[in-house]
Design a protein around this motif. Structure first.
Motif, PDB file in Angstrom:
ATOM      1  N   ALA A  48      -1.626  13.936  -0.651  1.00 19.34           N
ATOM      2  CA  ALA A  48      -0.320  13.319  -1.349  1.00 19.34           C
ATOM      3  C   ALA A  48      -0.054  12.088  -1.252  1.00 19.34           C
ATOM      4  N   ALA A  49      -0.087  10.726  -0.065  1.00 21.37           N
ATOM      5  CA  ALA A  49       0.024   9.590   0.367  1.00 21.37           C
ATOM      6  C   ALA A  49      -0.792   8.634  -0.842  1.00 21.37           C
ATOM      7  N   LYS A  50      -2.104   9.318  -1.674  1.00 21.38           N
ATOM      8  CA  LYS A  50      -3.113   8.267  -2.048  1.00 21.38           C
ATOM      9  C   LYS A  50      -2.535   8.394  -3.726  1.00 21.38           C
ATOM     10  N   LYS A  51      -1.708   9.421  -3.589  1.00 23.08           N
ATOM     11  CA  LYS A  51      -0.834   9.595  -5.620  1.00 23.08           C
ATOM     12  C   LYS A  51       0.266   8.853  -5.323  1.00 23.08           C
ATOM     13  N   CYS A  52       0.980   8.456  -4.109  1.00 22.03           N
ATOM     14  CA  CYS A  52       2.428   8.202  -4.568  1.00 22.03           C
ATOM     15  C   CYS A  52       2.617   6.479  -4.590  1.00 22.03           C
ATOM     16  N   LEU A  53       3.396   5.808  -5.111  1.00 20.60           N
ATOM     17  CA  LEU A  53       3.912   4.854  -4.938  1.00 20.60           C
ATOM     18  C   LEU A  53       4.055   4.216  -3.870  1.00 20.60           C
ATOM     19  N   PRO A  54       4.237   3.020  -2.750  1.00 22.14           N
ATOM     20  CA  PRO A  54       4.370   1.869  -2.559  1.00 22.14           C
ATOM     21  C   PRO A  54       5.722   1.966  -1.970  1.00 22.14           C
ATOM     22  N   PRO A  55       6.660   2.122  -0.315  1.00 21.19           N
ATOM     23  CA  PRO A  55       7.846   2.160  -0.401  1.00 21.19           C
ATOM     24  C   PRO A  55       8.781   1.186  -1.102  1.00 21.19           C
ATOM     25  N   LYS A 100      18.407  11.071   4.315  1.00 17.55           N
ATOM     26  CA  LYS A 100      18.139  12.044   3.087  1.00 17.55           C
ATOM     27  C   LYS A 100      17.910  10.481   1.979  1.00 17.55           C
ATOM     28  N   SER A 101      18.668   9.373   2.334  1.00 17.04           N
ATOM     29  CA  SER A 101      18.738   8.501   1.397  1.00 17.04           C
ATOM     30  C   SER A 101      16.692   7.652   1.435  1.00 17.04           C
ATOM     31  N   GLU A 102      16.478   7.424   2.868  1.00 17.15           N
ATOM     32  CA  GLU A 102      15.446   6.792   2.867  1.00 17.15           C
ATOM     33  C   GLU A 102      14.031   7.836   2.949  1.00 17.15           C
ATOM     34  N   PHE A 103      14.129   8.993   2.971  1.00 19.63           N
ATOM     35  CA  PHE A 103      12.994   9.996   2.714  1.00 19.63           C
ATOM     36  C   PHE A 103      12.802   9.352   1.158  1.00 19.63           C
ATOM     37  N   GLU A 104      13.658   9.882   0.383  1.00 17.66           N
ATOM     38  CA  GLU A 104      14.031   9.344  -0.810  1.00 17.66           C
ATOM     39  C   GLU A 104      13.786   8.355  -1.639  1.00 17.66           C
ATOM     40  N   ASN A 105      13.900   7.032  -0.357  1.00 16.68           N
ATOM     41  CA  ASN A 105      13.397   6.131  -1.458  1.00 16.68           C
ATOM     42  C   ASN A 105      11.892   5.539  -0.593  1.00 16.68           C
ATOM     43  N   PHE A 106      11.596   6.239   0.026  1.00 20.16           N
ATOM     44  CA  PHE A 106      10.043   6.088   0.654  1.00 20.16           C
ATOM     45  C   PHE A 106       8.990   6.057   0.023  1.00 20.16           C
ATOM     46  N   ASN A 107       9.427   6.772  -0.816  1.00 20.17           N
ATOM     47  CA  ASN A 107       7.548   7.412  -2.141  1.00 20.17           C
ATOM     48  C   ASN A 107       6.894   8.219  -1.507  1.00 20.17           C
ATOM     49  N   GLY A 108       6.261   7.976  -0.751  1.00 15.24           N
ATOM     50  CA  GLY A 108       5.162   8.229   0.020  1.00 15.24           C
ATOM     51  C   GLY A 108       5.594   9.847   0.796  1.00 15.24           C
ATOM     52  N   PRO A 109       4.936  10.604   1.287  1.00  9.04           N
ATOM     53  CA  PRO A 109       4.909  11.625   2.122  1.00  9.04           C
ATOM     54  C   PRO A 109       5.689  11.491   3.637  1.00  9.04           C
ATOM     55  N   ILE A 110       6.333  12.481   4.182  1.00  7.07           N
ATOM     56  CA  ILE A 110       6.991  12.449   5.793  1.00  7.07           C
ATOM     57  C   ILE A 110       6.930  13.309   6.302  1.00  7.07           C
ATOM     58  N   LEU A 111       5.471  13.238   8.043  1.00  4.44           N
ATOM     59  CA  LEU A 111       5.680  14.153   8.647  1.00  4.44           C
ATOM     60  C   LEU A 111       6.764  14.082   9.683  1.00  4.44           C
ATOM     61  N   MET A 112       7.363  15.334   9.978  1.00 10.15           N
ATOM     62  CA  MET A 112       8.639  15.897  10.767  1.00 10.15           C
ATOM     63  C   MET A 112       8.202  15.934  11.652  1.00 10.15           C
ATOM     64  N   ASN A 169       0.414  -1.011   0.221  1.00 13.02           N
ATOM     65  CA  ASN A 169      -0.150   0.418  -0.160  1.00 13.02           C
ATOM     66  C   ASN A 169       0.636   1.213   0.505  1.00 13.02           C
ATOM     67  N   PRO A 170       0.491   2.149  -0.364  1.00 12.07           N
ATOM     68  CA  PRO A 170       1.055   3.667  -0.074  1.00 12.07           C
ATOM     69  C   PRO A 170       1.168   3.935   1.426  1.00 12.07           C
ATOM     70  N   GLY A 171       2.560   4.853   1.969  1.00  7.64           N
ATOM     71  CA  GLY A 171       2.415   4.911   2.968  1.00  7.64           C
ATOM     72  C   GLY A 171       2.732   6.684   3.538  1.00  7.64           C
ATOM     73  N   ILE A 172       2.809   6.730   4.755  1.00  4.68           N
ATOM     74  CA  ILE A 172       3.097   7.933   4.967  1.00  4.68           C
ATOM     75  C   ILE A 172       4.488   7.358   6.639  1.00  4.68           C
ATOM     76  N   LEU A 173       5.245   8.027   6.869  1.00  3.21           N
ATOM     77  CA  LEU A 173       6.332   7.742   7.210  1.00  3.21           C
ATOM     78  C   LEU A 173       6.158   8.992   8.530  1.00  3.21           C
ATOM     79  N   ILE A 174       6.144   8.507   9.863  1.00  4.86           N
ATOM     80  CA  ILE A 174       6.492   9.937  10.293  1.00  4.86           C
ATOM     81  C   ILE A 174       7.385   9.577  11.736  1.00  4.86           C
ATOM     82  N   SER A 175       8.156  10.853  11.553  1.00  5.20           N
ATOM     83  CA  SER A 175       9.666  10.633  12.179  1.00  5.20           C
ATOM     84  C   SER A 175       9.084  11.876  13.692  1.00  5.20           C
ATOM     85  N   GLY A 176      10.816  11.653  14.109  1.00  6.02           N
ATOM     86  CA  GLY A 176      10.495  12.650  15.440  1.00  6.02           C
ATOM     87  C   GLY A 176      10.005  12.004  16.695  1.00  6.02           C
TER      88      GLY A 176
END
Length: 551
Positions: free
Chosen positions: A356-363, A294-306, A234-241
């Motif tokens: 935004a996540a709905k328009k992205c590829l899975p990680p 920097k490399s991981e966020f680029e590979n995740f494909n979906g949005p990231i919430l910091m 599935n598309p994903g959202i990554l949450i960091s912090g």
């Protein structure tokens, strides 16, 4: 600029052009101005307390402001310009209430009367770190400020969960004022100032205890949990912090959308809370500690919430998928990161991130395995008898606290190598992102007890204190210093500074810290810490193994 608040500081002495963290010199000076304004605000608010006209929002406001100046939190110049103006407005309201609109008198420090235009003309040399000429007074004052930043970070997390304490606010006020009061620079009272640092450590223990209670009250006590490090379809959202409340709101708003949520960095321990385990679309942890983003966020494909630190200045390739919230922010000439603000009731609308996540590829898959978390104090103490029996039988010879921060320096390979070389009869107690140096190693277990016990985020070092104190009680030891327990701590930023002070306030001795010693510690201050607490720097794996484990 001059900044030496983090472990990456240039040449181990101080950043003078731009920060090694990515902070521009302009932003560094704005942060100096903000802290200077906060000192004047604290001075006026303390006078207001005496007359019953202090600012009731002083504590939360100052904690947010101090939190924003931590390493890798906010890189946005406009944010700090607004915060400076807001601080001075609040200061002036309290000051005018105290003095009935009359001038405050010649005894007031400049920070209590300076105007915005005057402050914006001040250079770092005039109001920043180097404005205190005596190197020992400077060292003590700045270390105290960094401790306050740590208190503010943990205090804000507790405040978001409706937990606060006016005694904490009063200490922040007192400590800020102490950094502007005149001192006899020819003969600084180092002992008195170190006593204030110890008080800061004690307040640090208090604030971490408050946050622990707030987190467990809201989300239950963490339980040992095996967390997937793979990815789904599935598309994903990554949450960091670090902010668990943001995770709660994000999970609730993504329910039934077909979007998976992944934790990153210091959010990994959230997977151990029973509350979050009820959400099936919280599917695991993606990546490693903060500096890989920097490399991981680029590979995740979906949005990231910091949600808090640790933000690294982003690459353009994923900047349009990056969102900030709370006091986190970033902007420069090329990149403007979208910010999600809270509504008046504290809620947030994450619909833009969800759309935004709905328009992205899975990680893209980085790895495919599991990692353990959830060994906070209640989980460990629930099997205390088993632990005690293992110690008495000799199956466990020593506990090694390897908590703290991860970082980019190649010297941090030391912590991986140290963990690998530890005898099989040792248990690692950890919290914070330092664990990513060894939490995916196959170190096995001792009688079913994993050899790496992850208590959680950096603030969950409190859990390690609770565990240590309980072990001391069980074994009849006078203090944790008499236990088969050693401390080999990694540090990076100001929350780790607070944890360090918290341990010293509990009279924990023989702490080894690395990969460098804080640049803010002058030779005199360091000598006091060495003589009082036998603090030392790590060296090499073989030497430290002999002095900490085998001797």
């Amino acid at each position: 600029m001059f900044c030496y608040q983090c472990e990456e500081t240039m040449n181990g002495t101080g950043c003078t052009m731009n920060g090694m963290c990515g902070k521009k010199g302009e932003v560094a000076v704005l942060q100096d101005r903000l802290i200077y304004a906060l000192k004047g605000y604290a001075f006026c608010n303390s006078r207001g307390r005496l007359k019953g006209c202090n600012d009731p929002d002083f504590g939360p406001f100052v904690m947010e402001a101090l939190f924003s100046t931590l390493t890798n939190v906010n890189f946005d110049a406009v944010y700090f310009e607004d915060m400076i103006q807001n601080t001075l407005r609040r200061r002036d309201v309290v000051r005018d209430n105290v003095h009935g609109g009359a001038p405050p008198g010649p005894q007031a420090p400049n920070a209590a009367v300076i105007t915005y235009d005057e402050l914006m003309e001040k250079t770092a040399e005039e109001i920043g770190v180097l404005s205190t000429e005596n190197v020992d007074v400077r060292s003590l004052r700045e270390t105290l400020i960094y401790g306050l930043k740590g208190i503010s970070a943990y205090g804000m997390h507790a405040f978001i969960l409706n937990s606060e304490n006016d005694d904490v606010y009063r200490f922040i006020e007192k400590a800020l004022i102490s950094t502007i009061e005149d001192s006899p620079l020819d003969k600084p009272d180092v002992e008195q100032m170190i006593a204030l640092l110890m008080e800061c450590g004690s307040v640090g223990v208090q604030i971490m205890s408050m946050l622990d209670a707030a987190n467990t009250g809201a989300y239950g006590s963490p339980v040992p949990t095996s967390v997937s490090t793979g990815v789904g379809k599935n598309p994903g959202i990554l949450i960091s912090g670090h902010d668990l409340k943001d995770l709660e709101m994000l999970l609730e708003q993504t329910k039934g959308t077909g979007i998976d949520v992944y934790t990153h960095g210091e959010m990994l321990p959230a997977n151990g809370y029973p509350f979050f385990q009820e959400y099936e679309h919280l599917v695991g942890n993606y990546g490693n500690s903060w500096w890989h983003q920097k490399s991981e966020f680029e590979n995740f494909n979906g949005p990231i919430l910091m949600t808090t630190n640790c933000l690294v200045p982003p690459k353009e390739s994923y900047a349009d998928r990056l969102f900030t919230t709370n006091m986190v922010g970033y902007s420069d000439d090329k990149i403007q990161i979208k910010h999600i603000s809270a509504k008046s009731d504290g809620s947030k609308d994450f619909s833009e991130i969800i759309d935004a996540a709905k328009k992205c590829l899975p990680p893209n898959e980085l790895e495919n395995g599991t990692v353990m978390t959830g060994f906070a104090h209640e989980a460990v103490l629930s099997v205390a008898d088993k632990v005690v029996d293992a110690v008495k039988s000799g199956d466990i010879k020593k506990f090694v606290v390897m908590a703290g921060c991860d970082g980019r320096r190649k010297e941090r390979q030391y912590y991986t190598d140290f963990a690998k070389e530890l005898p099989k009869d040792t248990i690692i107690l950890t919290a914070g992102c330092a664990k990513y140096r060894y939490n995916k190693l196959d170190l096995g277990d001792i009688g079913g007890i994993p050899r790496v016990l992850d208590a959680g985020q950096c603030n969950d070092c409190y859990s390690l204190v609770v565990i240590a104190l309980k072990l001391a009680e069980v074994f009849g030891a006078e203090s944790v210093n008499d236990l088969p327990l050693v401390f080999n701590i990694a540090w990076y930023e100001q929350k780790a500074t607070l944890v360090f002070l918290a341990l010293l306030s509990l009279n924990v001795k023989n702490i080894v810290i690395g990969p460098t010693l804080p640049a803010c510690l002058s030779p005199t201050v360091l000598d006091v810490l060495v003589k009082t607490f036998n603090v030392s720097k790590n060296t090499d794996v073989d030497s430290d193994m002999k002095r900490l484990i085998t001797l």
